[in-house]
Scaffold this motif. Sequence first.
Motif, PDB file in Angstrom:
ATOM      1  N   PHE A  61      -1.690   3.117  -6.470  1.00  0.00           N
ATOM      2  CA  PHE A  61      -1.941   2.366  -5.245  1.00  0.00           C
ATOM      3  C   PHE A  61      -3.437   2.386  -4.942  1.00  0.00           C
ATOM      4  O   PHE A  61      -4.178   3.192  -5.488  1.00  0.00           O
ATOM      5  CB  PHE A  61      -1.194   2.988  -4.059  1.00  0.00           C
ATOM      6  CG  PHE A  61       0.291   2.793  -4.070  1.00  0.00           C
ATOM      7  CD1 PHE A  61       0.866   1.655  -3.512  1.00  0.00           C
ATOM      8  CD2 PHE A  61       1.123   3.749  -4.637  1.00  0.00           C
ATOM      9  CE1 PHE A  61       2.235   1.475  -3.511  1.00  0.00           C
ATOM     10  CE2 PHE A  61       2.504   3.582  -4.638  1.00  0.00           C
ATOM     11  CZ  PHE A  61       3.058   2.439  -4.075  1.00  0.00           C
ATOM     12  N   SER A 120       0.862  -1.178   0.000  1.00  0.00           N
ATOM     13  CA  SER A 120       0.000   0.000   0.000  1.00  0.00           C
ATOM     14  C   SER A 120       0.899   1.228   0.000  1.00  0.00           C
ATOM     15  O   SER A 120       2.130   1.113   0.088  1.00  0.00           O
ATOM     16  CB  SER A 120      -0.881   0.002   1.249  1.00  0.00           C
ATOM     17  OG  SER A 120      -0.089   0.194   2.416  1.00  0.00           O
ATOM     18  N   THR A 121       0.316   2.414  -0.063  1.00  0.00           N
ATOM     19  CA  THR A 121       1.149   3.617   0.047  1.00  0.00           C
ATOM     20  C   THR A 121       1.896   3.612   1.377  1.00  0.00           C
ATOM     21  O   THR A 121       3.071   3.998   1.443  1.00  0.00           O
ATOM     22  CB  THR A 121       0.303   4.897  -0.044  1.00  0.00           C
ATOM     23  OG1 THR A 121      -0.702   4.902   0.981  1.00  0.00           O
ATOM     24  CG2 THR A 121      -0.371   5.026  -1.408  1.00  0.00           C
ATOM     25  N   LYS A 122       1.234   3.153   2.432  1.00  0.00           N
ATOM     26  CA  LYS A 122       1.846   3.128   3.765  1.00  0.00           C
ATOM     27  C   LYS A 122       3.026   2.165   3.831  1.00  0.00           C
ATOM     28  O   LYS A 122       4.131   2.542   4.248  1.00  0.00           O
ATOM     29  CB  LYS A 122       0.790   2.743   4.813  1.00  0.00           C
ATOM     30  CG  LYS A 122       1.334   2.529   6.224  1.00  0.00           C
ATOM     31  CD  LYS A 122       0.201   2.145   7.179  1.00  0.00           C
ATOM     32  CE  LYS A 122       0.757   1.666   8.515  1.00  0.00           C
ATOM     33  NZ  LYS A 122       1.581   2.684   9.187  1.00  0.00           N
ATOM     34  N   ILE A 131       2.419   6.168 -10.668  1.00  0.00           N
ATOM     35  CA  ILE A 131       2.025   5.924  -9.280  1.00  0.00           C
ATOM     36  C   ILE A 131       0.614   5.358  -9.259  1.00  0.00           C
ATOM     37  O   ILE A 131      -0.338   6.025  -9.686  1.00  0.00           O
ATOM     38  CB  ILE A 131       2.067   7.230  -8.459  1.00  0.00           C
ATOM     39  CG1 ILE A 131       3.466   7.872  -8.535  1.00  0.00           C
ATOM     40  CG2 ILE A 131       1.665   6.973  -7.010  1.00  0.00           C
ATOM     41  CD1 ILE A 131       3.512   9.300  -8.019  1.00  0.00           C
ATOM     42  N   ASN A 171      -0.069  10.448   1.491  1.00  0.00           N
ATOM     43  CA  ASN A 171       1.021   9.654   0.919  1.00  0.00           C
ATOM     44  C   ASN A 171       1.181   9.920  -0.570  1.00  0.00           C
ATOM     45  O   ASN A 171       2.303  10.006  -1.084  1.00  0.00           O
ATOM     46  CB  ASN A 171       0.783   8.167   1.174  1.00  0.00           C
ATOM     47  CG  ASN A 171       0.952   7.789   2.632  1.00  0.00           C
ATOM     48  OD1 ASN A 171       1.569   8.516   3.409  1.00  0.00           O
ATOM     49  ND2 ASN A 171       0.402   6.651   3.015  1.00  0.00           N
ATOM     50  N   LEU A 172       0.056  10.035  -1.286  1.00  0.00           N
ATOM     51  CA  LEU A 172       0.135  10.391  -2.702  1.00  0.00           C
ATOM     52  C   LEU A 172       0.769  11.762  -2.886  1.00  0.00           C
ATOM     53  O   LEU A 172       1.604  11.962  -3.788  1.00  0.00           O
ATOM     54  CB  LEU A 172      -1.260  10.369  -3.335  1.00  0.00           C
ATOM     55  CG  LEU A 172      -1.951   9.018  -3.481  1.00  0.00           C
ATOM     56  CD1 LEU A 172      -3.293   9.193  -4.193  1.00  0.00           C
ATOM     57  CD2 LEU A 172      -1.096   8.003  -4.220  1.00  0.00           C
ATOM     58  N   ASP A 203      -4.241  -0.487   0.203  1.00  0.00           N
ATOM     59  CA  ASP A 203      -4.641   0.560   1.147  1.00  0.00           C
ATOM     60  C   ASP A 203      -6.040   0.281   1.695  1.00  0.00           C
ATOM     61  O   ASP A 203      -6.392   0.740   2.785  1.00  0.00           O
ATOM     62  CB  ASP A 203      -4.619   1.920   0.454  1.00  0.00           C
ATOM     63  CG  ASP A 203      -3.212   2.416   0.183  1.00  0.00           C
ATOM     64  OD1 ASP A 203      -2.703   3.224   0.965  1.00  0.00           O
ATOM     65  OD2 ASP A 203      -2.615   1.982  -0.821  1.00  0.00           O
ATOM     66  N   PHE A 231       4.482  11.402  -2.557  1.00  0.00           N
ATOM     67  CA  PHE A 231       5.109  10.856  -3.759  1.00  0.00           C
ATOM     68  C   PHE A 231       5.263  11.935  -4.831  1.00  0.00           C
ATOM     69  O   PHE A 231       6.297  12.024  -5.499  1.00  0.00           O
ATOM     70  CB  PHE A 231       4.299   9.698  -4.323  1.00  0.00           C
ATOM     71  CG  PHE A 231       4.235   8.477  -3.444  1.00  0.00           C
ATOM     72  CD1 PHE A 231       5.316   8.075  -2.673  1.00  0.00           C
ATOM     73  CD2 PHE A 231       3.073   7.706  -3.394  1.00  0.00           C
ATOM     74  CE1 PHE A 231       5.255   6.942  -1.876  1.00  0.00           C
ATOM     75  CE2 PHE A 231       3.005   6.563  -2.601  1.00  0.00           C
ATOM     76  CZ  PHE A 231       4.097   6.193  -1.836  1.00  0.00           C
ATOM     77  N   TRP A 248      10.037   3.419  -1.127  1.00  0.00           N
ATOM     78  CA  TRP A 248       9.963   4.740  -1.742  1.00  0.00           C
ATOM     79  C   TRP A 248      11.301   5.471  -1.615  1.00  0.00           C
ATOM     80  O   TRP A 248      11.752   6.128  -2.554  1.00  0.00           O
ATOM     81  CB  TRP A 248       8.852   5.576  -1.128  1.00  0.00           C
ATOM     82  CG  TRP A 248       8.919   7.019  -1.554  1.00  0.00           C
ATOM     83  CD1 TRP A 248       9.099   8.116  -0.777  1.00  0.00           C
ATOM     84  CD2 TRP A 248       8.831   7.516  -2.902  1.00  0.00           C
ATOM     85  NE1 TRP A 248       9.133   9.260  -1.525  1.00  0.00           N
ATOM     86  CE2 TRP A 248       8.969   8.922  -2.839  1.00  0.00           C
ATOM     87  CE3 TRP A 248       8.656   6.909  -4.145  1.00  0.00           C
ATOM     88  CZ2 TRP A 248       8.936   9.737  -3.977  1.00  0.00           C
ATOM     89  CZ3 TRP A 248       8.631   7.718  -5.284  1.00  0.00           C
ATOM     90  CH2 TRP A 248       8.760   9.105  -5.187  1.00  0.00           C
ATOM     91  N   TYR A 287      -3.909   8.031   2.923  1.00  0.00           N
ATOM     92  CA  TYR A 287      -3.729   7.702   1.503  1.00  0.00           C
ATOM     93  C   TYR A 287      -3.488   8.970   0.690  1.00  0.00           C
ATOM     94  O   TYR A 287      -2.540   9.056  -0.102  1.00  0.00           O
ATOM     95  CB  TYR A 287      -4.965   6.971   0.988  1.00  0.00           C
ATOM     96  CG  TYR A 287      -4.948   6.640  -0.491  1.00  0.00           C
ATOM     97  CD1 TYR A 287      -4.134   5.627  -0.983  1.00  0.00           C
ATOM     98  CD2 TYR A 287      -5.769   7.330  -1.386  1.00  0.00           C
ATOM     99  CE1 TYR A 287      -4.131   5.305  -2.339  1.00  0.00           C
ATOM    100  CE2 TYR A 287      -5.776   7.010  -2.737  1.00  0.00           C
ATOM    101  CZ  TYR A 287      -4.954   5.996  -3.208  1.00  0.00           C
ATOM    102  OH  TYR A 287      -4.953   5.688  -4.553  1.00  0.00           O
TER     103      TYR A 287
END
Length: 248
Positions: free
Chosen positions: A94, A67-69, A92, A117-118, A98, A121, A77, A114
């Motif tokens: 995900f 997941s992003t986490k 990207i 996190n995006l 998530d 990125f 990352w 979420y």
Amino acid sequence: MKYYLLIILLITLNVSAQKTTLYCIGDSTMANKKNPDKNPEHGWCQVLQPFFNESIIVENKAVNGRSTKSFIDEKLWETVYKSLKKGDYIFIQFGHNDEKIADSLRYTNPHTAYRHNLIRFVTESREKGAIPILFSSIARRNFNEQGVLIGTHGDYPLEARLVAKELNVPFIDLEYYTELLEQSYGPEKSKKLHLHYKAGEIGFYPEGKDDDTHLSLLGATEIAKLAMEQIKLSDNPLLKNLKKGIKN
């Protein structure tokens, strides 16, 4: 002789300098699979390189189950971030993991963690001079008894879209285009896009397989085609160099 060797070296360095790296980060729907000659499962970024000419080098850093986490927490990352350079692109996508609300190591609230996190990125990619592209998650094959394809991703695709709009990031709505793909195949034939095998049908799944999330080679290739088509159709100037590298 030394003069000609110098010329060859300069030409080689110039060709190398013109290459652009396309990084891909995400989950198993994108990731490279082990034993591709035997394993029927493929991620759609696993089959991307043949769509580009020699000016684009695909570096698929997507990893199963992330997941992003977890992609951040496991420093996956960080590794990509350190490699980014000016002019690179980064896909990207995900969301699938998530959504796993029973897993504290992967779950993110779509409207908070979420989303942030995006944003991370995107902003950190831009710090390095790279160009991020956001994708919504691909659709699952989830037809009801009436043959209607039902969405499974909740608000995650919406948040990806909102982050893209807020930060002026190119956005490809793969959820929508893969919904159309699934529907075009229909409830039964769409199994070919995924992993459906009876017991004993193939050696890799001796007990059989019924998987409506992950992709067959056909499914991965069809989705890669969709992504390329949408990039070619885009008029976003940020995608200019990437579009030049796509084979006609």
